[in-house]
Structures are given as C-alpha cells and as structure tokens.
Motif scaffolding. Structure first.
Motif, PDB file in Angstrom:
ATOM      1  N   ARG A 113       6.029   3.139   5.765  1.00 13.99           N
ATOM      2  CA  ARG A 113       6.826   3.757   4.588  1.00 13.99           C
ATOM      3  C   ARG A 113       7.153   5.175   5.209  1.00 13.99           C
ATOM      4  O   ARG A 113       8.235   5.786   4.441  1.00 13.99           O
TER       5      ARG A 113
ATOM      6  N   GLY B 289       0.806  -1.084   0.078  1.00 15.14           N
ATOM      7  CA  GLY B 289       0.097   0.068   0.155  1.00 15.14           C
ATOM      8  C   GLY B 289       0.753   1.366  -0.149  1.00 15.14           C
ATOM      9  O   GLY B 289       2.093   1.100   0.058  1.00 15.14           O
ATOM     10  N   TRP B 290       0.349   2.367   0.204  1.00 18.54           N
ATOM     11  CA  TRP B 290       0.802   3.462  -0.093  1.00 18.54           C
ATOM     12  C   TRP B 290       1.508   4.052   1.197  1.00 18.54           C
ATOM     13  O   TRP B 290       2.358   4.658   1.414  1.00 18.54           O
ATOM     14  N   ASP B 291       1.001   3.288   2.518  1.00 22.59           N
ATOM     15  CA  ASP B 291       1.499   3.801   3.716  1.00 22.59           C
ATOM     16  C   ASP B 291       2.667   2.840   4.561  1.00 22.59           C
ATOM     17  O   ASP B 291       3.296   3.359   5.199  1.00 22.59           O
TER      18      ASP B 291
ATOM     19  N   ARG C 137      -2.905  12.255  -5.505  1.00 19.48           N
ATOM     20  CA  ARG C 137      -1.517  12.075  -5.650  1.00 19.48           C
ATOM     21  C   ARG C 137      -0.867  11.768  -6.895  1.00 19.48           C
ATOM     22  O   ARG C 137       0.434  12.230  -6.875  1.00 19.48           O
TER      23      ARG C 137
ATOM     24  N   ASP D 272       3.441   3.757  -9.772  1.00 15.83           N
ATOM     25  CA  ASP D 272       3.977   2.702 -10.105  1.00 15.83           C
ATOM     26  C   ASP D 272       3.702   2.464 -11.428  1.00 15.83           C
ATOM     27  O   ASP D 272       2.771   1.974 -12.037  1.00 15.83           O
TER      28      ASP D 272
ATOM     29  N   TYR E 224       2.566  13.917  -6.422  1.00 10.44           N
ATOM     30  CA  TYR E 224       3.683  13.033  -6.498  1.00 10.44           C
ATOM     31  C   TYR E 224       3.774  12.155  -7.856  1.00 10.44           C
ATOM     32  O   TYR E 224       3.488  10.900  -7.495  1.00 10.44           O
TER      33      TYR E 224
ATOM     34  N   ALA F 119       5.863   9.094  -7.775  1.00  7.50           N
ATOM     35  CA  ALA F 119       5.520   7.895  -6.718  1.00  7.50           C
ATOM     36  C   ALA F 119       4.572   6.908  -7.560  1.00  7.50           C
ATOM     37  O   ALA F 119       4.017   6.049  -7.158  1.00  7.50           O
TER      38      ALA F 119
ATOM     39  N   ASP G   4      -6.595   9.359  -5.458  1.00  7.56           N
ATOM     40  CA  ASP G   4      -5.551   8.946  -6.637  1.00  7.56           C
ATOM     41  C   ASP G   4      -5.166  10.045  -7.527  1.00  7.56           C
ATOM     42  O   ASP G   4      -4.133  10.369  -7.932  1.00  7.56           O
TER      43      ASP G   4
END
Length: 439
Positions: free
Chosen positions: A195, A177-179, A401, A410, A405, A408, A398
C-alpha cells in the motif's frame, strides 16, 4: 519425427474419419486433430515460447501451448504427453484435460484436445520446434492477447483465450491490512502488493527469509516469490487453514506453537540480516521512536488516572534486552488451523529482530487457559511479564493511528473509533497494573 508422418483426420463431429500424410493434410488444409498443452509453473505462470522459423504453420510466432498433430491411431492424450515432452522437456507429470475446442483458418483446421500441466523442472527446448521461451504471468499473457495479438499464433489464442481470461478473472480480495493489498488468485495462490512504498522492503524481505526458514519450522508458512517488480507483487501458495478460534485451542496446540516459536527464535540473526529484516540495531532505534510517538500522541489522550501507568508501560517496552528473529504480529487472524489442529502462520510483514516476548503476547493473554498455560510453561517468569507488557501496548497502535490518520479509519465516525480505542488502552493498562504492579 518424420516430415511426412501419417496423421489422423477428423470429421466435423469430432470423430476419426481417416488418415493422410502430413504434407497432404497441410496442402489441402484437411481437418485433423492436435494436442494443445499449456505449461504452468507452481506459481501459475505460463510458459510462452517462440516457434522456430522452419515450422510449417505460423513460423516465428509466440505460442502459449506446446503440442502437435495427433498421429493415425494415436490417443490424443498420449499424443499430448509425447508432444510436451519433445518440445519442452516436460515429463513424468499428469496432464489435466480441459476439453476440446475447434479452430479453422486458411492455414489449418483442427479439433484441439486441451491440457494443462504444472511443471517445476527445467525447460528443455526441442531445437527444431522452439527457439526461445520465458515464464509470463497470466496478466501479461492477457495483455499480449489484447495489445500484441499479431505476435502470438492465432489458433492458440482462439483455443485458450476463454480459459486464460477465466484464470485472469478469478481473483477475490481478502481481508485487507494496513500495509498491503491481499488477493486470493484462482483459489490457489495469494498475491500481496504494498500500500505504501516502504512496505515493499518488507515484502522483499519475506521473499528471501521465509523460504530460507520454512523447512525448519513445525508449522507451514508462506514461501513468497517475487512475481513482478514494477509494481512489486509477491505470490505464495495458499497456506491451508482458517484463523483459529482462540477459545478452542488445546494443550496439544500449545505444544506445537511453543515448538514453532522456539525454532523461529533460534534463527541465526545473520540470516535475518541477509534477508533485509530490521536488525537488532534497528530495534533499538525503532522502539525509542515508537515510545516517543506514543508518549506524545496517545498518552495525553488518556484519562489522568491512567497516565502514570501508561508511562511505566512505555518505559518497560522501551528497555531493550533479549532479542531474536520474531514474527512480530502473532494474533488470531495470522495463526491458522486445519482439520482441528494448528496448520500455519501467515502475514510476516512485521518480521524483525526484537524482544521474543512480543511473539508470546497474544498466546499468553488472549487464548484458552489450556493453550496459554502450556505455552507459558516453556518460558521464564520475566519473559512472561514482558509478554503481558506487549499485550498491554497492542491497542496503542490503533489509538495512535486513529489520532494521527483519522481519514484512514474504515467506516463510522473517526472520533468514535478513537474513543473506543482509548477505552481498550485504558482497560489493558488497568489489567497490566493489577497483574504486574506496573504503575
């Protein structure tokens, strides 16, 4: 136990070949047999203890295994049961046999009958055998094997090293996950590490909150325990099940899910506060800040014809009304099914006090009609409308983000991913406007 007890002697083939007093066996270093029992707790830690300085071999060293010589005429398995109870107070639980291993040095020669046992009770030292002990992780034990070998009895290291290192290596990365970073350990436990530093606060809150509320919920949830502090790592037993197929959820599943939400949302707010979850006050500030971020980052990226609806949606979710302890991220991959029925809810990193309609967004808008209708029948119209608003807002995260970012993202082209996210935002807005006249 008598100092000169009679012990069984074993030949090189591992068969009983006679017996001798313990003093003779030690004095002549005769080959014998011994039980060797590693005690683990329900989270996989190993009990490491210090041998007393009066032991006749390896006095004062650390040992990861309880055990002792097999007596003349004694079944090694029964000897293992006797020894682990005498030394550490472990009794009434099954010892799992893990085969045999041979060991020899200038002090002792024996065939080791290995066992492992899981124990969640108190440890009681035998004063003549044990002077101190503590639970250590498998990682810490391997580190000591490698860096502090002189502090641990060499026979236990030799007898157990391959098995312990196998435990250490049995780690499989799970969907990340993101966290947090999530790892399946020995097919039995899930480890999570943060993270980012601020995620550690949420992991610590889970470790307090979930054990406190788990027994009152009709679905199984993780019961995390802090395994390491620096760096922070929490571990919980695997919750059985796989991510649900939303299209196959039934009306019966909907009843269970609704009961789960009712129990969760009835959690006393002071309990959530004591655990360190974001509070009702935090919800006010958090929503206002999130709305402003979306207003300044995502809204300008939308086609002009969708901006008024987007602004109306932000006003809707920004208005704070009813609040309760919520999971905060109930989506397909966090709701589990096992043997054809709902079994658990995982990934509680977003647990906080907020609008309970947030926990209904996925259930009412992305599941089978039978499931959604059953859950919807348990809430009023306003709650259902708020759930639709939260569902319309979900893709904004999303998009924000991806816009903020891009490094980040993927795989693929970040601009292409962002364009797709904005298309989903626009489609959800259109659906929300048609259903709720949000514009």
């Amino acid at each position: 136990m008598a100092d000169d007890e009679v012990v069984a002697l074993y030949d090189e083939a591992g068969q009983v070949s006679g017996s001798a007093p313990r003093s003779v066996m030690r004095g002549r270093n005769l080959r014998h047999a011994a039980s060797s029992v590693v005690v683990r707790d329900p989270l996989g830690r190993v009990y490491l203890h210090r041998r007393t300085t009066t032991k006749d071999v390896y006095p004062g060293l650390l040992d990861l295994a309880a055990g002792g010589v097999v007596l003349a005429g004694e079944d090694p398995a029964l000897g293992a049961v006797r020894e682990v109870e005498e030394e550490l107070g472990v009794s009434g639980v099954r010892l799992e046999p893990l085969g045999v291993a041979d060991y020899a040095d200038a002090h002792t020669r024996y065939r080791a009958f290995r066992f492992v046992v899981t124990w969640d009770g108190p440890i009681r030292w035998q004063p003549e055998e044990v002077s101190w002990g503590e639970w250590v992780t498998v990682e810490e034990l391997v580190r000591r094997f490698d860096d502090e070998a002189d502090s641990i009895v060499p026979d236990s290291v030799a007898v157990w090293s391959q098995i312990v290192r196998g435990w250490h290596a049995d780690r499989v990365p799970l969907r990340q996950g993101w966290d947090s970073v999530t790892t399946l350990v020995e097919q039995r436990w899930v480890d999570r590490t943060a993270r980012r530093p601020e995620v550690g606060t949420a992991l610590l809150a889970e470790a307090v909150l979930l054990p406190a509320i788990a027994d009152g919920l009709p679905l199984e949830v993780p019961r995390p325990v802090v395994l390491d502090r620096e760096p922070l790592r929490v571990r919980h037993v695997v919750v059985p099940g796989e991510a649900v197929d939303p299209a196959r959820l039934t009306s019966a599943d909907g009843e269970v899910f609704a009961a789960f939400l009712a129990a969760l949302h009835a959690t006393p707010l002071p309990l959530a506060a004591d655990a360190g979850c974001p509070s009702a006050v935090d919800d006010h500030a958090g929503r206002a800040a999130q709305v402003e971020r979306f207003r300044h980052v995502v809204l300008p990226l939308l086609p002009p014809e969708h901006r008024a609806t987007g602004e109306a949606l932000l006003e809707r979710v920004g208005a704070v009304g009813e609040q309760a302890l919520c999971h905060g991220d109930l989506v397909t991959e966090h709701v589990l099914a096992h043997e054809g029925r709902l079994s658990g809810v995982i990934d509680w990193g977003d647990a906080r006090v907020t609008d309970p309609a947030l926990d209904l967004a996925w259930a009412l808008n992305a599941t089978s009609p039978a499931f959604a209708e059953t859950v919807a029948s348990t809430v009023d119209d306003d709650t259902g409308a708020r759930a639709r608003a939260w569902w319309a807002l979900a893709p904004w995260f999303d998009a924000h983000r991806g816009a903020t970012y891009p490094e980040a993202v993927d795989g693929g082209d970040p601009s292409g991913v962002l364009a797709h996210d904005l298309e989903v935002v626009a489609a959800r807005l259109l659906s929300w406007r048609e259903r709720d006249d949000g514009a």
